[in-house]
Design a protein around this motif. Structure first.
Motif, PDB file in Angstrom:
ATOM      1  N   GLY A   8       0.996  -1.155   0.039  1.00  0.00           N
ATOM      2  CA  GLY A   8      -0.076  -0.011  -0.159  1.00  0.00           C
ATOM      3  C   GLY A   8       0.664   1.323   0.075  1.00  0.00           C
ATOM      4  O   GLY A   8       2.184   1.261   0.302  1.00  0.00           O
ATOM      5  N   LYS A   9       0.236   2.483  -0.498  1.00  0.00           N
ATOM      6  CA  LYS A   9       0.807   3.569  -0.415  1.00  0.00           C
ATOM      7  C   LYS A   9       0.335   4.434   0.926  1.00  0.00           C
ATOM      8  O   LYS A   9      -0.707   4.406   1.101  1.00  0.00           O
ATOM      9  N   HIS A  10       1.729   5.137   1.142  1.00  0.00           N
ATOM     10  CA  HIS A  10       1.243   6.130   2.657  1.00  0.00           C
ATOM     11  C   HIS A  10       2.157   7.218   2.550  1.00  0.00           C
ATOM     12  O   HIS A  10       3.227   7.203   2.398  1.00  0.00           O
ATOM     13  N   GLU A  11       1.340   8.368   2.745  1.00  0.00           N
ATOM     14  CA  GLU A  11       2.090   9.616   2.485  1.00  0.00           C
ATOM     15  C   GLU A  11       2.824   9.954   3.875  1.00  0.00           C
ATOM     16  O   GLU A  11       2.172   9.605   4.725  1.00  0.00           O
ATOM     17  N   PRO A  12       3.850  10.851   3.841  1.00  0.00           N
ATOM     18  CA  PRO A  12       4.502  11.008   5.109  1.00  0.00           C
ATOM     19  C   PRO A  12       3.711  12.137   5.787  1.00  0.00           C
ATOM     20  O   PRO A  12       4.303  13.459   5.876  1.00  0.00           O
ATOM     21  N   GLY A  13       2.370  11.996   6.204  1.00  0.00           N
ATOM     22  CA  GLY A  13       1.604  13.014   6.833  1.00  0.00           C
ATOM     23  C   GLY A  13       2.252  13.058   8.199  1.00  0.00           C
ATOM     24  O   GLY A  13       3.033  12.639   8.810  1.00  0.00           O
ATOM     25  N   PRO A  14       1.532  14.105   9.171  1.00  0.00           N
ATOM     26  CA  PRO A  14       1.865  14.394  10.102  1.00  0.00           C
ATOM     27  C   PRO A  14       1.994  13.333  11.443  1.00  0.00           C
ATOM     28  O   PRO A  14       2.721  13.373  12.143  1.00  0.00           O
ATOM     29  N   GLU A  15       0.901  12.186  10.916  1.00  0.00           N
ATOM     30  CA  GLU A  15       0.972  11.174  11.977  1.00  0.00           C
ATOM     31  C   GLU A  15       2.319  10.564  12.065  1.00  0.00           C
ATOM     32  O   GLU A  15       2.766   9.822  12.889  1.00  0.00           O
ATOM     33  N   TYR A  16       3.113  10.590  10.977  1.00  0.00           N
ATOM     34  CA  TYR A  16       4.414   9.923  11.091  1.00  0.00           C
ATOM     35  C   TYR A  16       5.620  10.858  11.651  1.00  0.00           C
ATOM     36  O   TYR A  16       6.597  10.537  11.479  1.00  0.00           O
ATOM     37  N   LEU A  17       5.203  12.026  12.079  1.00  0.00           N
ATOM     38  CA  LEU A  17       6.132  12.948  12.759  1.00  0.00           C
ATOM     39  C   LEU A  17       5.749  13.164  14.066  1.00  0.00           C
ATOM     40  O   LEU A  17       6.609  13.875  14.987  1.00  0.00           O
ATOM     41  N   GLN A  18       4.495  12.790  14.474  1.00  0.00           N
ATOM     42  CA  GLN A  18       4.116  13.222  15.718  1.00  0.00           C
ATOM     43  C   GLN A  18       4.784  12.184  16.871  1.00  0.00           C
ATOM     44  O   GLN A  18       4.965  11.100  16.681  1.00  0.00           O
ATOM     45  N   SER A  19       4.806  12.575  18.238  1.00  0.00           N
ATOM     46  CA  SER A  19       4.977  12.048  19.194  1.00  0.00           C
ATOM     47  C   SER A  19       3.978  11.268  19.770  1.00  0.00           C
ATOM     48  O   SER A  19       3.126  11.512  19.869  1.00  0.00           O
ATOM     49  N   THR A  20       4.254  10.029  20.058  1.00  0.00           N
ATOM     50  CA  THR A  20       3.022   9.215  20.481  1.00  0.00           C
ATOM     51  C   THR A  20       3.506   8.235  21.985  1.00  0.00           C
ATOM     52  O   THR A  20       4.659   8.582  22.465  1.00  0.00           O
ATOM     53  N   ARG A  21       2.554   7.470  22.441  1.00  0.00           N
ATOM     54  CA  ARG A  21       2.772   6.718  23.612  1.00  0.00           C
ATOM     55  C   ARG A  21       4.175   6.017  23.642  1.00  0.00           C
ATOM     56  O   ARG A  21       4.878   5.925  24.387  1.00  0.00           O
ATOM     57  N   PHE A  22       4.529   5.194  22.372  1.00  0.00           N
ATOM     58  CA  PHE A  22       5.683   4.695  22.371  1.00  0.00           C
ATOM     59  C   PHE A  22       6.612   5.133  21.626  1.00  0.00           C
ATOM     60  O   PHE A  22       7.994   5.026  21.982  1.00  0.00           O
ATOM     61  N   LEU A  23       6.464   5.741  20.589  1.00  0.00           N
ATOM     62  CA  LEU A  23       7.670   6.724  19.948  1.00  0.00           C
ATOM     63  C   LEU A  23       7.372   8.080  20.438  1.00  0.00           C
ATOM     64  O   LEU A  23       7.102   8.823  19.997  1.00  0.00           O
ATOM     65  N   ASP A  24       8.026   8.168  21.576  1.00  0.00           N
ATOM     66  CA  ASP A  24       7.875   9.565  22.383  1.00  0.00           C
ATOM     67  C   ASP A  24       8.986  10.352  22.055  1.00  0.00           C
ATOM     68  O   ASP A  24      10.087  10.774  22.873  1.00  0.00           O
TER      69      ASP A  24
END
Length: 231
Positions: A8-24
């Motif tokens: 599948g194709k996935h654009e490098p949107g904001p979800e791939y830059l934000q800090s998360t629970r695990f990728l803090d």
């Protein structure tokens, strides 16, 4: 959380830059680690390559550290560990990349791992099938590239494995054969990539597939590479 299926194709949107629970990535520890590891490199590729090698060799690979505990999968926690297995190391690499403004994701694939020992095989219920081998996926110069920083150079030297090298432009995944042309790693099933580590899925799949012995506390200071590799 965004899940992209294989192919599948996935654009490098904001979800791939934000800090998360695990990728803090906004934690002080991860930011400091990312900046120190990148050093004087200025390009995204240059910084990503430096990050890869610091994670690969700075944190010893330890499959005996696999646990059903969400806390060990938080990037800032991985920095406090002396060792980790493939998923936490991939999470740290992905989080550090985000701290430097590089979009990243987590990829999971099932593999048959010929780099194992009798003890590890027994703990995992007699199988060499490793479910959910984890790696980072980084967006560099307009494309997504896979980066698997699991096996540190000392382990590779000890077991005669070709180290995984990363240039930021092509996928850095495990080789099918080792330095002596023995079977090393077979990629069996690609599960796709996620914008955040899907802990609940991985935990459920691990519980269904592996015996509880796979997640038992290890002997203090025991090193996987001190075992005898199966051939």
């Amino acid at each position: 959380m965004i899940h992209t299926l294989p192919g599948g194709k996935h654009e490098p949107g904001p979800e791939y830059l934000q800090s998360t629970r695990f990728l803090d990535s906004d934690s002080d520890a991860v930011r400091r680690f990312a900046q120190q590891s990148a050093g004087a490199a200025t390009s995204d590729i240059g910084r990503a390559v430096k990050l890869f090698y610091v994670v690969r060799d700075g944190i010893r690979y330890d499959p005996f550290s696999m646990r059903l505990d969400p806390g060990i999968y938080v990037a800032s926690h991985v920095l406090t560990a002396k060792s980790a297995y493939c998923i936490p190391k991939a999470i740290l690499l992905a989080a550090a990349a985000r701290a430097l403004g590089i979009p990243s994701a987590i990829g999971l694939s099932d593999v048959v791992n010929h780099l194992t020992t009798e003890k590890l095989k027994a703990l995992m219920g007699g199988t060499t099938y490793f479910m959910h081998h984890g790696y980072a996926v980084l967006y560099l110069e307009g494309q997504w590239v896979k980066a698997a920083p699991a096996f540190n150079i000392e382990l590779c030297t000890r077991f005669g494995v070709l180290p995984t090298e990363f240039d930021g432009r092509s996928d850095a995944i495990f080789q099918p054969y080792d330095a002596l042309d023995r079977r090393h790693m077979e990629y069996v099933k690609d599960h796709g990539i996620w914008s955040e580590f899907p802990y609940e899925k991985v935990e459920a799949d691990f519980r269904a597939f592996y015996p509880l012995s796979a997640f038992a506390e290890s002997i203090p200071d025991e090193k996987f590479e001190d075992g005898v590799r199966m051939v």
